[in-house]
Scaffold this motif. Structure first.
Motif, PDB file in Angstrom:
ATOM      1  N   HIS A  15      -4.545  -6.579  -2.660  1.00 34.61           N
ATOM      2  CA  HIS A  15      -4.619  -5.924  -1.347  1.00 34.61           C
ATOM      3  C   HIS A  15      -4.917  -6.940  -0.244  1.00 34.61           C
ATOM      4  O   HIS A  15      -5.627  -6.622   0.721  1.00 34.61           O
ATOM      5  CB  HIS A  15      -5.670  -4.813  -1.339  1.00 34.61           C
ATOM      6  N   ASP A  45      -0.501 -12.937  -7.538  1.00 40.05           N
ATOM      7  CA  ASP A  45      -0.335 -11.646  -6.883  1.00 40.05           C
ATOM      8  C   ASP A  45      -0.644 -10.557  -7.902  1.00 40.05           C
ATOM      9  O   ASP A  45       0.211 -10.179  -8.709  1.00 40.05           O
ATOM     10  CB  ASP A  45       1.094 -11.510  -6.350  1.00 40.05           C
ATOM     11  N   ASP A  91      -1.323  -7.394  -7.405  1.00 40.99           N
ATOM     12  CA  ASP A  91      -0.663  -6.119  -7.132  1.00 40.99           C
ATOM     13  C   ASP A  91       0.738  -6.103  -7.740  1.00 40.99           C
ATOM     14  O   ASP A  91       1.110  -5.177  -8.465  1.00 40.99           O
ATOM     15  CB  ASP A  91      -0.584  -5.887  -5.615  1.00 40.99           C
ATOM     16  N   ALA A  92       1.511  -7.144  -7.442  1.00 37.38           N
ATOM     17  CA  ALA A  92       2.878  -7.216  -7.964  1.00 37.38           C
ATOM     18  C   ALA A  92       2.884  -7.338  -9.483  1.00 37.38           C
ATOM     19  O   ALA A  92       3.794  -6.837 -10.148  1.00 37.38           O
ATOM     20  CB  ALA A  92       3.626  -8.389  -7.339  1.00 37.38           C
ATOM     21  N   ASP A 143       2.560  -2.685  -8.693  1.00 38.99           N
ATOM     22  CA  ASP A 143       2.209  -2.051  -7.433  1.00 38.99           C
ATOM     23  C   ASP A 143       3.050  -2.668  -6.313  1.00 38.99           C
ATOM     24  O   ASP A 143       4.015  -3.381  -6.583  1.00 38.99           O
ATOM     25  CB  ASP A 143       0.716  -2.206  -7.162  1.00 38.99           C
ATOM     26  N   ASP A 144       2.690  -2.429  -5.080  1.00 37.13           N
ATOM     27  CA  ASP A 144       3.455  -2.904  -3.931  1.00 37.13           C
ATOM     28  C   ASP A 144       3.694  -4.408  -4.016  1.00 37.13           C
ATOM     29  O   ASP A 144       2.746  -5.193  -3.935  1.00 37.13           O
ATOM     30  CB  ASP A 144       2.691  -2.576  -2.641  1.00 37.13           C
ATOM     31  N   PRO A 145       4.947  -4.854  -4.187  1.00 35.31           N
ATOM     32  CA  PRO A 145       5.217  -6.281  -4.355  1.00 35.31           C
ATOM     33  C   PRO A 145       5.080  -7.078  -3.065  1.00 35.31           C
ATOM     34  O   PRO A 145       5.103  -8.304  -3.103  1.00 35.31           O
ATOM     35  CB  PRO A 145       6.668  -6.308  -4.860  1.00 35.31           C
ATOM     36  N   THR A 146       4.930  -6.377  -1.938  1.00 34.49           N
ATOM     37  CA  THR A 146       4.820  -7.090  -0.655  1.00 34.49           C
ATOM     38  C   THR A 146       3.396  -7.088  -0.107  1.00 34.49           C
ATOM     39  O   THR A 146       3.145  -7.629   0.968  1.00 34.49           O
ATOM     40  CB  THR A 146       5.756  -6.452   0.391  1.00 34.49           C
ATOM     41  N   ALA A 147       2.449  -6.496  -0.834  1.00 36.02           N
ATOM     42  CA  ALA A 147       1.095  -6.298  -0.313  1.00 36.02           C
ATOM     43  C   ALA A 147       0.394  -7.603   0.047  1.00 36.02           C
ATOM     44  O   ALA A 147      -0.454  -7.635   0.950  1.00 36.02           O
ATOM     45  CB  ALA A 147       0.250  -5.521  -1.328  1.00 36.02           C
ATOM     46  N   ARG A 160       2.066 -10.656   0.653  1.00 33.71           N
ATOM     47  CA  ARG A 160       2.970 -11.703   1.143  1.00 33.71           C
ATOM     48  C   ARG A 160       2.515 -12.325   2.459  1.00 33.71           C
ATOM     49  O   ARG A 160       2.709 -13.520   2.669  1.00 33.71           O
ATOM     50  CB  ARG A 160       4.400 -11.177   1.226  1.00 33.71           C
ATOM     51  N   THR A 187      13.305 -11.358  -5.616  1.00 34.89           N
ATOM     52  CA  THR A 187      11.898 -11.741  -5.449  1.00 34.89           C
ATOM     53  C   THR A 187      11.752 -13.252  -5.442  1.00 34.89           C
ATOM     54  O   THR A 187      11.011 -13.810  -4.630  1.00 34.89           O
ATOM     55  CB  THR A 187      11.045 -11.125  -6.574  1.00 34.89           C
TER      56      THR A 187
END
Length: 242
Positions: free
Chosen positions: A11, A51, A53-54, A58-62, A64, A89
């Motif tokens: 996050h 990462d 989350d990814a 979960d959200d792969p862009t959270a 970035r 990706t």
């Protein structure tokens, strides 16, 4: 020996997990750039990002924006793993300025695809081989396969010459402050000529010295430098990474 200080992201915040357990999380602050700059000021030449989350879908862009800021504000070579499972990706993360990416689950599940990606992006992809009791774990460490970690390393070497490294993690040691699995690392080093990065459990300066004696090319350090058990400056000195 190269030292890669780790920054695990969830996050957008810097965290650490125990044995990859998302329920055993410690949050170390709001801004991971603070830690990136702290490790850079201590002498780090490179950073290892994860990462989280990814990694578990979960959200792969959270994370970035945080990754982009770390790369831009430090200017250090950064590698990142977690959720790298398709070419889109790979291209998006390379575009953020990351020096290399760590592919875990997809390297086991789609080895032909991974070999093709290594050949299409030479010098950019490493394999993250995470082992639980010697078997490859996948999907953010939530699943354990029936494939021995050493067999996967050998198979990947046969498929491509463009694999830059193996980041080898013993999950039982990760975040536990008990030292690395030296036997597992030695067996992996004997099984393949792919450069190894030791990950998981590097806790004391004696651990670092032991890895240097093993002629380990690189090591990732995480919780021990966050908790102050080791000072990164001393780790870099012992490793000769100055």
């Amino acid at each position: 020996m190269e030292i890669w200080p780790a920054i695990d992201l969830r996050h957008g915040k810097p965290v650490r997990l125990r044995q990859g357990d998302y329920e055993q999380q410690t949050v170390f602050g709001e801004d991971p750039v603070v830690f990136a700059k702290r490790w850079q000021a201590a002498g780090a030449k490179r950073l290892h990002l994860v990462d989280l989350d990814a990694a578990r879908g979960d959200d792969p862009t959270a994370n970035r924006e945080a990754v982009k800021s770390i790369v831009a504000e430090t200017g250090l070579p950064c590698q990142m793993g977690g959720g790298v499972r398709d070419e889109a990706t790979i291209e998006a993360l390379i575009a953020l300025g990351l020096s290399r990416l760590v592919v875990g689950s997809a390297a086991l599940k789609r080895p032909d695809w991974f070999a093709n990606m290594c050949d299409a992006h030479p010098g950019k992809l490493a394999a993250g081989i995470d082992a639980r009791d010697g078997m490859v774990a996948t999907d953010g460490w939530l699943e354990t396969s029936s494939t021995p970690a050493i067999d996967l390393a050998k198979d990947l070497r046969q498929r491509t010459e463009n694999l830059v490294a193996i980041i080898y993690t013993d999950i039982a040691r990760d975040g536990m402050m008990r030292g690395p699995n030296f036997d597992g690392l030695a067996q992996m080093a004997e099984a393949t000529d792919i450069p190894l990065v030791a990950s998981g459990g590097v806790t004391t300066l004696d651990d670092v010295r032991a890895l240097v004696r093993m002629e380990m090319p690189a090591a990732i350090v995480g919780r021990s430098i966050y908790d102050g058990v080791m000072k990164l400056e001393e780790v870099l000195d012992v490793a000769g990474d100055r």
